[in-house]
Design a protein around this motif. Structure first.
Motif, mmCIF file in Angstrom:
data_model
loop_
_atom_site.group_PDB
_atom_site.id
_atom_site.type_symbol
_atom_site.label_atom_id
_atom_site.label_comp_id
_atom_site.label_asym_id
_atom_site.label_seq_id
_atom_site.Cartn_x
_atom_site.Cartn_y
_atom_site.Cartn_z
ATOM 1 N N GLU A 27 -23.432 -8.021 -81.605
ATOM 2 C CA GLU A 27 -23.320 -7.704 -80.313
ATOM 3 C C GLU A 27 -23.838 -8.976 -79.488
ATOM 4 O O GLU A 27 -24.858 -9.820 -79.961
ATOM 5 C CB GLU A 27 -24.287 -6.508 -80.145
ATOM 6 N N ARG A 28 -22.881 -9.094 -78.633
ATOM 7 C CA ARG A 28 -23.280 -10.249 -77.609
ATOM 8 C C ARG A 28 -23.148 -9.730 -76.093
ATOM 9 O O ARG A 28 -21.927 -9.206 -75.704
ATOM 10 C CB ARG A 28 -22.360 -11.495 -77.898
ATOM 11 N N GLU A 29 -24.334 -9.840 -75.400
ATOM 12 C CA GLU A 29 -24.375 -9.550 -74.058
ATOM 13 C C GLU A 29 -24.097 -10.701 -73.128
ATOM 14 O O GLU A 29 -25.150 -11.716 -73.240
ATOM 15 C CB GLU A 29 -25.230 -8.731 -73.663
ATOM 16 N N GLU A 59 -19.741 -7.117 -72.650
ATOM 17 C CA GLU A 59 -20.492 -6.997 -74.167
ATOM 18 C C GLU A 59 -19.330 -7.261 -75.063
ATOM 19 O O GLU A 59 -18.113 -6.689 -74.735
ATOM 20 C CB GLU A 59 -21.287 -5.705 -74.063
ATOM 21 N N THR A 60 -19.552 -7.851 -76.211
ATOM 22 C CA THR A 60 -18.607 -7.657 -77.309
ATOM 23 C C THR A 60 -19.433 -7.533 -78.430
ATOM 24 O O THR A 60 -20.730 -7.780 -78.579
ATOM 25 C CB THR A 60 -17.866 -9.036 -77.663
ATOM 26 N N ASP A 61 -18.958 -6.378 -79.183
ATOM 27 C CA ASP A 61 -19.648 -6.253 -80.733
ATOM 28 C C ASP A 61 -18.728 -6.627 -81.940
ATOM 29 O O ASP A 61 -19.207 -6.082 -82.991
ATOM 30 C CB ASP A 61 -19.547 -4.746 -80.513
ATOM 31 N N VAL A 65 -14.427 -4.924 -76.643
ATOM 32 C CA VAL A 65 -14.896 -5.600 -75.380
ATOM 33 C C VAL A 65 -15.209 -4.492 -74.526
ATOM 34 O O VAL A 65 -14.454 -3.563 -74.352
ATOM 35 C CB VAL A 65 -14.137 -6.527 -74.765
ATOM 36 N N SER A 66 -16.412 -4.470 -73.786
ATOM 37 C CA SER A 66 -16.799 -3.608 -72.759
ATOM 38 C C SER A 66 -17.362 -3.886 -71.725
ATOM 39 O O SER A 66 -17.904 -5.262 -71.692
ATOM 40 C CB SER A 66 -17.519 -2.427 -73.470
ATOM 41 N N LYS A 184 -23.048 4.441 -88.761
ATOM 42 C CA LYS A 184 -24.135 3.519 -89.127
ATOM 43 C C LYS A 184 -23.608 2.183 -89.369
ATOM 44 O O LYS A 184 -22.427 1.987 -90.150
ATOM 45 C CB LYS A 184 -24.372 3.927 -90.366
ATOM 46 N N ARG A 185 -24.059 1.238 -88.563
ATOM 47 C CA ARG A 185 -23.624 -0.116 -88.734
ATOM 48 C C ARG A 185 -25.012 -0.998 -88.762
ATOM 49 O O ARG A 185 -25.775 -0.893 -88.021
ATOM 50 C CB ARG A 185 -22.736 -0.469 -87.320
ATOM 51 N N LYS A 186 -24.524 -2.210 -89.547
ATOM 52 C CA LYS A 186 -25.517 -3.253 -89.774
ATOM 53 C C LYS A 186 -25.516 -4.008 -88.270
ATOM 54 O O LYS A 186 -24.287 -4.057 -87.949
ATOM 55 C CB LYS A 186 -24.994 -4.218 -90.879
#
Length: 197
Positions: A27-29, A59-61, A65-66, A184-186
């Motif tokens: 995640e990057r905001e 935000e990108t994960d 992109v959102s 479930k995500r690391k």
């Protein structure tokens, strides 16, 4: 011979990664100007013009992109997430672990004890996912307390010691209001100068 060995090694690496199936959220905001936000999203956000500390975020994960609007409304920290076309995807409210219903927390505890040797919940958000396609009214429904128009989940971030006892990590786990693990995500937070609540 060397080429065959390298190809075999590459193939083994690809197969191992696919079999592990570990989904990682990086995640990057980043704060953005209001003018960058999707028009349909801004139209809905007009309903919260009196919100405090309204911030616009891209935000990108790692893959998606959102756009998120984060603000304080009625003394609650809200995060409203939109797709790039401005469709409201979900509304998240930061909450305390102690505010999770006791019965649900008991079920979550059992699930986590099956998955991890040890765990510590570091953040909880109650997620309201719209049931309707009527995008123009979704935020209005939430603000008016029409919560039956939403599926309710809990996004839980945990620090864990894996079952092998060696590995320490962080996960973001999406749990239904019936304690089913939906995702479930690391979790890997990409750090930069933009720290957003």
């Amino acid at each position: 011979m060397k080429i065959e060995f390298l190809l075999a090694l590459l193939f083994l690496s690809i197969v191992t990664n696919q079999l592990s199936g570990q989904d990682v959220k990086q995640e990057r905001e980043v704060y953005v100007d209001k003018s960058v936000f999707p028009e349909a999203a801004l139209s809905q956000l007009n309903q919260v013009s009196e919100a405090k500390q309204l911030r616009y975020i891209r935000e990108t994960d790692g893959t998606n992109v959102s756009y998120e609007a984060k603000f304080i409304w009625n003394k609650q920290k809200l995060s409203v997430e939109f797709s790039p076309d401005g469709t409201l995807e979900d509304i998240e409210v930061i909450m305390q672990k102690r505010d999770i219903p006791q019965e649900l927390m008991g079920k979550i505890d059992k699930q986590f004890k099956k998955l991890f040797k040890k765990y510590k919940i570091t953040r909880v958000q109650k997620q309201y996912k719209p049931k309707t396609d009527n995008n123009a009214s979704v935020l209005h429904f939430y603000l008016q307390g029409m919560l039956e128009k939403f599926d309710i989940n809990y996004e839980v971030k945990v620090r864990v010691v894996e079952k092998n006892g060696q590995e320490i990590g962080a996960y973001e786990i999406l749990i239904s209001d019936e304690a089913q693990i939906l995702q479930k995500r690391k979790f890997e937070k990409v750090t930069d100068d933009n720290v957003v609540y």
